[in-house]
Design a protein around this motif. Sequence first.
Motif, PDB file in Angstrom:
ATOM      1  N   LYS A 119      16.007  -9.881  18.920  1.00  0.00           N
ATOM      2  CA  LYS A 119      17.175  -9.515  18.121  1.00  0.00           C
ATOM      3  C   LYS A 119      17.774 -10.731  17.433  1.00  0.00           C
TER       4      LYS A 119
ATOM      5  N   ARG B  13      16.227 -13.469  16.678  1.00  0.00           N
ATOM      6  CA  ARG B  13      15.314 -13.936  15.641  1.00  0.00           C
ATOM      7  C   ARG B  13      15.430 -13.080  14.376  1.00  0.00           C
ATOM      8  N   ARG B  14      15.557 -11.750  14.579  1.00  0.00           N
ATOM      9  CA  ARG B  14      15.747 -10.886  13.405  1.00  0.00           C
ATOM     10  C   ARG B  14      17.076 -11.146  12.715  1.00  0.00           C
ATOM     11  N   ARG B  15      18.126 -11.372  13.552  1.00  0.00           N
ATOM     12  CA  ARG B  15      19.437 -11.674  12.956  1.00  0.00           C
ATOM     13  C   ARG B  15      19.381 -12.991  12.183  1.00  0.00           C
TER      14      ARG B  15
ATOM     15  N   ALA C 254      16.733 -14.323  10.857  1.00  0.00           N
ATOM     16  CA  ALA C 254      15.943 -14.111   9.637  1.00  0.00           C
ATOM     17  C   ALA C 254      16.780 -13.430   8.563  1.00  0.00           C
ATOM     18  N   HIS C 255      17.629 -12.471   9.014  1.00  0.00           N
ATOM     19  CA  HIS C 255      18.519 -11.802   8.040  1.00  0.00           C
ATOM     20  C   HIS C 255      19.513 -12.802   7.449  1.00  0.00           C
TER      21      HIS C 255
END
Length: 334
Positions: A242, A244-246, A248-249
């Motif tokens: 999560k 890492r996705r945040r 990346a966003h």
Amino acid sequence: MARTGINKALVQQARDALLARQERPSIEAVRAELGHTGSKSTIQRYLKELAEQQPIPPAINISDELQAYIASLAQRLTLEAQQSVASDRARLQRQQAGYEHQREVEAARQDELTKNHKRLLEQHQSAQEHNRHLAERLQTIDGERQRLLASTSHQEALLNERAQQIGSLEEKHQHAREALRHYREHAQQQRMEETQRFETQLQSLQHELRECRQQLLSKQEQLGQLYRDLERLTLDQQNCGKDRRRQAHEIEQWSRRYQNLQSDLQQAQAHSANQDQLLSTLHERARHYLLDRRQDQRNLRQMMRQIGQLQSLLSGPSRNQTSSTGSVGETTST
């Protein structure tokens, strides 16, 4: 304090011009005749000195009045031209300072965005490295879990084998008891020895069974702890995913903001180029204005010479005196 160029002679010329037009030479009238220049106290002092020197107003000829009027007009034109040029120059300097400040602000914003982009890239790389370590640890724990499962299966197989042995021994014991009952009179002693030996083996097997059960319970507790660790690591891995996705966003958002700022910077640079072109145009206009002003001054001197020539033609008998006066007026205007 009187402005530069305001002296007693100019005040006298202004007063004589007013008297020639049959006007009262007051302080306000003299100051208006001088182009609204000079302080009132200085003009009053000069008028007082002139009144003490010449209590009777002198006769003013047309030549002196024209010279005074032309000198006042030239001085006013010069003052207005200087004020206009100074105003344009100050405005251009303020615009140029504003453009320089805007360029510095845009450069600082670009540096800050570059630093933030580098920092986010470093955080993203650190998160990837942490994720790789977690994956390696998860793989190690999974291998340990497989090994423990294999060991548990082996222990369960041993336990089943020992249970079969116990069942077999119980069956043998039952057969032995039946055989002992049939051969009780003939093998009483042998039966007692076999029974003691069997009981000893049974106690040993029961002790081994208890130890195996304790080992099985310990392995089950270790397996439960490993399951809990696996669940915790799985939760950590999900949280890292999560994060890492945040991140990346956030990196994508910063990239879009960086692109927008790049576009704004290009627009500001284009606007600055247009303003530089406008500044050069204004400089060119100021240069033409100065050239026109010099041409006006030359035309004014030409007019004064023509006026002197007209005065010499109008004087008649007093030619010499008029020529002398024209020469003085030309020197003063120059």
